[in-house]
Design a protein around this motif. Sequence first.
Motif, PDB file in Angstrom:
ATOM      1  N   UNK A   1       0.784  -1.220   0.000  1.00  9.83           N
ATOM      2  CA  UNK A   1       0.000   0.000   0.000  1.00  9.83           C
ATOM      3  C   UNK A   1       0.819   1.275   0.000  1.00  9.83           C
ATOM      4  N   UNK A   2       2.131   1.185  -0.178  1.00  8.86           N
ATOM      5  CA  UNK A   2       2.979   2.378  -0.152  1.00  8.86           C
ATOM      6  C   UNK A   2       2.675   3.284  -1.357  1.00  8.86           C
ATOM      7  N   UNK A   3       2.655   4.608  -1.085  1.00  9.33           N
ATOM      8  CA  UNK A   3       2.232   5.549  -2.120  1.00  9.33           C
ATOM      9  C   UNK A   3       2.653   6.959  -1.726  1.00  9.33           C
ATOM     10  N   UNK A   4       3.100   7.745  -2.720  1.00 12.14           N
ATOM     11  CA  UNK A   4       3.365   9.160  -2.513  1.00 12.14           C
ATOM     12  C   UNK A   4       2.725   9.925  -3.664  1.00 12.14           C
ATOM     13  N   UNK A   5       1.924  10.932  -3.322  1.00 11.23           N
ATOM     14  CA  UNK A   5       1.219  11.738  -4.315  1.00 11.23           C
ATOM     15  C   UNK A   5       1.623  13.189  -4.129  1.00 11.23           C
ATOM     16  N   UNK A   6       2.174  13.793  -5.189  1.00  9.84           N
ATOM     17  CA  UNK A   6       2.555  15.202  -5.158  1.00  9.84           C
ATOM     18  C   UNK A   6       1.375  16.030  -5.651  1.00  9.84           C
ATOM     19  N   UNK A   7       0.888  16.920  -4.803  1.00  7.69           N
ATOM     20  CA  UNK A   7      -0.294  17.704  -5.135  1.00  7.69           C
ATOM     21  C   UNK A   7       0.046  18.867  -6.060  1.00  7.69           C
ATOM     22  N   UNK A   8      -0.949  19.278  -6.826  1.00  9.11           N
ATOM     23  CA  UNK A   8      -0.821  20.508  -7.598  1.00  9.11           C
ATOM     24  C   UNK A   8      -0.890  21.682  -6.628  1.00  9.11           C
ATOM     25  N   UNK A   9       0.116  22.577  -6.683  1.00  2.00           N
ATOM     26  CA  UNK A   9       0.178  23.710  -5.771  1.00  2.00           C
ATOM     27  C   UNK A   9       0.428  24.995  -6.551  1.00  2.00           C
ATOM     28  N   UNK A  10       0.065  26.107  -5.950  1.00  2.00           N
ATOM     29  CA  UNK A  10       0.398  27.407  -6.509  1.00  2.00           C
ATOM     30  C   UNK A  10       1.602  27.957  -5.758  1.00  2.00           C
ATOM     31  N   UNK A  11       2.301  28.939  -6.345  1.00  2.00           N
ATOM     32  CA  UNK A  11       3.448  29.517  -5.627  1.00  2.00           C
ATOM     33  C   UNK A  11       3.058  30.032  -4.252  1.00  2.00           C
ATOM     34  N   UNK A  12       3.973  29.910  -3.323  1.00  2.00           N
ATOM     35  CA  UNK A  12       3.728  30.312  -1.941  1.00  2.00           C
ATOM     36  C   UNK A  12       3.454  31.809  -1.852  1.00  2.00           C
ATOM     37  N   UNK A  13       2.457  32.168  -1.072  1.00  2.00           N
ATOM     38  CA  UNK A  13       2.087  33.571  -0.889  1.00  2.00           C
ATOM     39  C   UNK A  13       2.497  34.005   0.512  1.00  2.00           C
ATOM     40  N   UNK A  14       3.309  35.063   0.638  1.00  2.00           N
ATOM     41  CA  UNK A  14       3.718  35.523   1.983  1.00  2.00           C
ATOM     42  C   UNK A  14       2.510  35.892   2.833  1.00  2.00           C
ATOM     43  N   UNK A  15       2.586  35.550   4.123  1.00  3.80           N
ATOM     44  CA  UNK A  15       1.482  35.806   5.045  1.00  3.80           C
ATOM     45  C   UNK A  15       2.010  36.443   6.325  1.00  3.80           C
ATOM     46  N   UNK A  16       3.053  37.262   6.150  1.00  2.00           N
ATOM     47  CA  UNK A  16       3.627  37.945   7.297  1.00  2.00           C
ATOM     48  C   UNK A  16       4.802  37.208   7.886  1.00  2.00           C
ATOM     49  N   UNK A  17       5.912  37.906   8.043  1.00  2.00           N
ATOM     50  CA  UNK A  17       7.093  37.292   8.637  1.00  2.00           C
ATOM     51  C   UNK A  17       7.621  36.150   7.786  1.00  2.00           C
TER      52      UNK A  17
ATOM     53  N   UNK B   1       5.907  33.351   7.374  1.00  2.00           N
ATOM     54  CA  UNK B   1       4.770  32.475   7.092  1.00  2.00           C
ATOM     55  C   UNK B   1       4.333  32.621   5.644  1.00  2.00           C
ATOM     56  N   UNK B   2       3.853  31.486   5.105  1.00  2.00           N
ATOM     57  CA  UNK B   2       3.427  31.447   3.710  1.00  2.00           C
ATOM     58  C   UNK B   2       2.176  30.582   3.585  1.00  2.00           C
TER      59      UNK B   2
END
Length: 533
Positions: free
Chosen positions: A476-492, A494-495
């Motif tokens: 049952x081993x599995x790794x799934x890479x999700x579709x992501x958007x570029x990181x958006x700064x959220x102060x300091x 944090x993203x």
Amino acid sequence: MACVCAILTLALLNCAAIFTRADLPGTWELLVANAGISSMHTAVTRFNTVVLLDRTNIGPSRKMLPRGHCRNDPSDAVLKRDCYAHSVQFDPQTNQIRPLMILTDTWCSSGQFLPDGTLLQTGGDLDGHRKIRKFEPCEAAGSCDWVELDDVELADGRWYATNQILPDGSVIIVGGSAANTVEYYPPRNGAVELKFLADVKDTQMDNLYPYLHLLPDGHLFIFANNRAVLYDHQTNKVAREYPPLDGGPRNYPSAGSSAMLALEGDYSTAVIVVCGGAQYGAFIQKSTDTPAHGSCGRIVATSPDPVWEMEDMPFGRIMGDMVMLPTGEVLVINGAQAGTQGFELASNPCLYPLLYRPEQPVGLRFMTLNPGTVPRLYHSTANLLPDGRVLVAGSNPHFFYKFKAEFPTELRIEAFSPEYLGPDRANLRPVIEGVPETVRYGERFEVLVSVPLSVVGIVEVNLGSAPFATHSFSQGQRLVKLAVTPSVPDGGTRYRISCVAPPNGMVAPPGYYMAFAVNQGVPSVARWIHLVS
């Protein structure tokens, strides 16, 4: 360079031994000197605990059950009243061991997590041959334990079978000794013949613990001996045959291993890797010194014209465990350089782990890592932990527990930390500060992370399953890479990262996954996500 040769330095950190070789990446840590049992089967639960299992008919372990909890079995040839634990729960946060009680024999059985996080455990030897068991995990301080089902049993006895969760949350159970069939849990019309398993069986078996991978089109890739088929589990028919893999048999008792590489992009492509194995005849001849081979085959299982691409590992290896890391790389760890699977049938332990880097060209994919010091031979396991380390347990190449031998029964639990956990990567390591507990297929959701240094590029969010590790294959081993958007700064520091959940259960079957944020090849500590329809 022989795997058993190592120049090691020893340091102490937090009362745990850390083993390093300066010129090779990765570190080793001794977590527990005596787990009480030698783990033949290992699984990590969504509560960050680890379930370890051995045989029940092995005689005294080194961990007692609680007072008044004994297994009474008049047919047990060793202990008719057995007050020893043969399963334990391990807490990697505190390194505490809690005994669990299992009644029927789990020798060479199989397992898989169900969508609700319950561990399904099937088959074994003797009174466990048709048995179905469940372990509903709990917090480390809880009292959860094994439950043996009395109202349902396997249609065929299963010894050395393989399990895989399917897109609808049911589990397929494939093969086993003298069981060239498949069946399902919950039960679905009994057992169904799979002639392929009988066709690939040779004079020393080599069709046991078949490698089973759920492809993103919903079909199953089933590999046994040196051949593979595409199996339609809805019609119970073989949809296609793949070309044979050169290099001899790869399954039990010839002891290679296999992994499906990370699914990513549009999830339409699945790549399978099969590595290592014993020379044919080593098991029949009971040869401990026949050199293992180190060849690997890699195939695009979803290609209309699939072919095996061949390459060699730095070492010949049998009984190596292949662990999918949060980055999409594969750790190859444990095993030996000679002999075969079976009691006292291997020699020359391979102490050097390898890192398989899928994106590199042929000839450059394998990197040799820092060697351990504990031989991990027959009946050893390796599992990814949510903190990114790899838990290494087991090794008992003897019929019973035997502590005075060249390769004694092993009760120590270790952790191997890949290079991405090194102190020079600490400033890159993200911390997940917010993530949904439940996510539906195709749903867009946000992950809030913090990173000590500025983020460069895109932070990945990857989902890793919790497999059932046994006999050099993680079911049952599995790794799934999700579709992501570029990181958006959220102060300091944090993203916010916007992600899209897998589209369906063919890409990622329902259940609990470790969600890792990965920044420049450095993973966070995972947070568990429940993926539902």
